[in-house]
Design an enzyme around this catalytic site. Structure first.
Site, mmCIF file in Angstrom:
data_model
loop_
_atom_site.group_PDB
_atom_site.id
_atom_site.type_symbol
_atom_site.label_atom_id
_atom_site.label_comp_id
_atom_site.label_asym_id
_atom_site.label_seq_id
_atom_site.Cartn_x
_atom_site.Cartn_y
_atom_site.Cartn_z
ATOM 1 N N HIS A 191 -11.672 -14.201 11.664
ATOM 2 C CA HIS A 191 -10.335 -14.177 11.053
ATOM 3 C C HIS A 191 -9.801 -12.741 10.885
ATOM 4 O O HIS A 191 -8.783 -12.357 11.457
ATOM 5 C CB HIS A 191 -10.375 -14.810 9.654
ATOM 6 C CG HIS A 191 -10.940 -16.178 9.585
ATOM 7 N ND1 HIS A 191 -10.263 -17.282 10.033
ATOM 8 C CD2 HIS A 191 -12.119 -16.642 9.072
ATOM 9 C CE1 HIS A 191 -10.989 -18.371 9.796
ATOM 10 N NE2 HIS A 191 -12.118 -18.010 9.226
HETATM 11 C C1 BDR Z 1 -9.947 -16.055 5.214
HETATM 12 O O1 BDR Z 1 -10.542 -16.425 3.971
HETATM 13 C C2 BDR Z 1 -11.610 -15.568 3.662
HETATM 14 O O2 BDR Z 1 -12.723 -16.322 3.294
HETATM 15 C C3 BDR Z 1 -11.909 -14.779 4.902
HETATM 16 O O3 BDR Z 1 -12.373 -13.492 4.573
HETATM 17 C C4 BDR Z 1 -10.599 -14.750 5.629
HETATM 18 O O4 BDR Z 1 -9.807 -13.676 5.188
HETATM 19 C C5 BDR Z 1 -10.130 -17.189 6.198
HETATM 20 O O5 BDR Z 1 -9.522 -18.354 5.751
#
Ligand code: BDR
Ligand code: CA
Length: 323
Positions: free
Chosen positions: A250
């Site tokens: 992500h």
């Molecule tokens: C996002 O949520 C967090 O857990 C991760 O770091 C990322 O930024 C993904 O949904």
């Protein structure tokens, strides 16, 4: 146009840690600071993790700035540890603690991250790139304080939300938006141009366990630690979402897109966030601005997988070789 400067706004869990490593190995912009926020972990843990990771990667010169410890509508600090990132946000791996202190607000109730962002916006203007990879609380507070300064920022690319995919914490909501829906709604409806790198694209970019062997082969403390930390994250993903080949990248994708927007194709629209009912936290088209020809959010829907993968892998190897 001058040299590009970058600020990352992190709730430092595992993919944030990879995003930070990639940013440090990126020649397109100089990382001038890391602001912090609650999210994957409480704020204090996010601060401690940012300091420890910067030390591990050989960059103790980058300032770590304390930001919001709770959502806009919350009355108490956030205390949750999110399972997917382990007991300390780092897959349970204990890194040597840094002796450095973060930059803190001068007054109680202040927010040093907001001060830092607004100062940088005024100083660097269109050369500044801001990448929030956690809840959008600091950005919403900066908008509340000085929207004109925020408008001067050259590029804001956030990791969060989903337009064509279900959420990852509820059927409608992605984690960063779910952690502060009011902040995200204020950002999307502010009219400030943003690029949204959400689950539509971040679930397409995955990292498999095999890549970690290349990291381990580097033989540095940073590579060993990252292989353990990211190994935890991949195991979690593969258990929970067996249709994935590994963990989703992500936050690293948001950083890569911020530095090279041509990595994605986007859909221009006007978004809002559902604040009530079962879809609280969902990013969705704003019906009131549907006919407005001026669109303020670019939603990434297609990603050049091969090019991103090459860039990501090269930069991780470079960042992890450093020590
Ligand atoms: C996002 O949520 C967090 O857990 C991760 O770091 C990322 O930024 C993904 O949904
Ligand atoms: Ca994050």
């Amino acid at each position: 146009m001058g040299a590009k400067r970058l600020i990352l706004d992190l709730d430092l869990g595992i993919d944030d840690a990879m995003a930070l490593a990639c940013a440090l190995a990126s020649p397109e912009a100089e990382l001038i600071g890391v602001t912090t926020v609650f999210g994957n972990v409480p704020r204090a843990q996010s601060v401690a993790n940012c300091l420890a990771v910067l030390e591990l990667l050989g960059h103790p010169e980058v300032p770590v700035v304390e930001g919001a410890d709770r959502a806009l509508a919350a009355t108490e600090p956030y205390t949750t540890m999110v399972d997917v990132h382990g007991t300390n946000g780092m897959g349970g791996v204990e890194l040597p603690a840094s002796r450095r202190e973060p930059v803190r607000a001068a007054e109680t109730g202040g927010n040093a991250a907001v001060d830092f962002l607004l100062e940088a916006a005024k100083r660097y203007g269109e050369d500044l790139i801001f990448v929030p990879t956690g809840p959008l609380t600091n950005l919403a507070l900066a908008l509340e304080r000085d929207a004109d300064a925020v408008r001067r920022i050259g590029r804001i690319v956030l990791m969060g939300g989903a337009l064509t995919q279900p959420g990852n914490v509820t059927p409608g909501a992605e984690a960063n938006i779910a952690n502060d829906p009011e902040a995200a709604d204020a950002v999307f409806r502010s009219g400030v141009p943003v690029t949204m790198v959400g689950l539509d694209v971040t679930h397409q970019v995955q990292l498999a366990q095999t890549e970690l062997d290349r990291w381990r082969a580097l033989g540095t403390p940073a590579a060993d630690a990252y292989a353990q930390i990211v190994g935890y994250y991949i195991d979690f993903y593969v258990r929970r979402s067996p249709y994935l080949r590994g963990c989703a990248l992500h936050d690293p994708l948001a950083v890569a897109v911020a530095l090279d927007p041509s990595l994605v194709e986007t859909f221009a629209t006007n978004l809002k966030v559902d604040l009530e009912g079962p879809f609280r936290g969902r990013t969705i088209g704003d019906p009131e601005r549907l006919a407005d020809p001026h669109k303020t959010t670019e939603v990434a829907l297609k990603v050049d997988l091969e090019r991103f993968e090459t860039i990501f892998k090269e930069r991780m190897l470079q960042a992890l070789s450093a020590k």
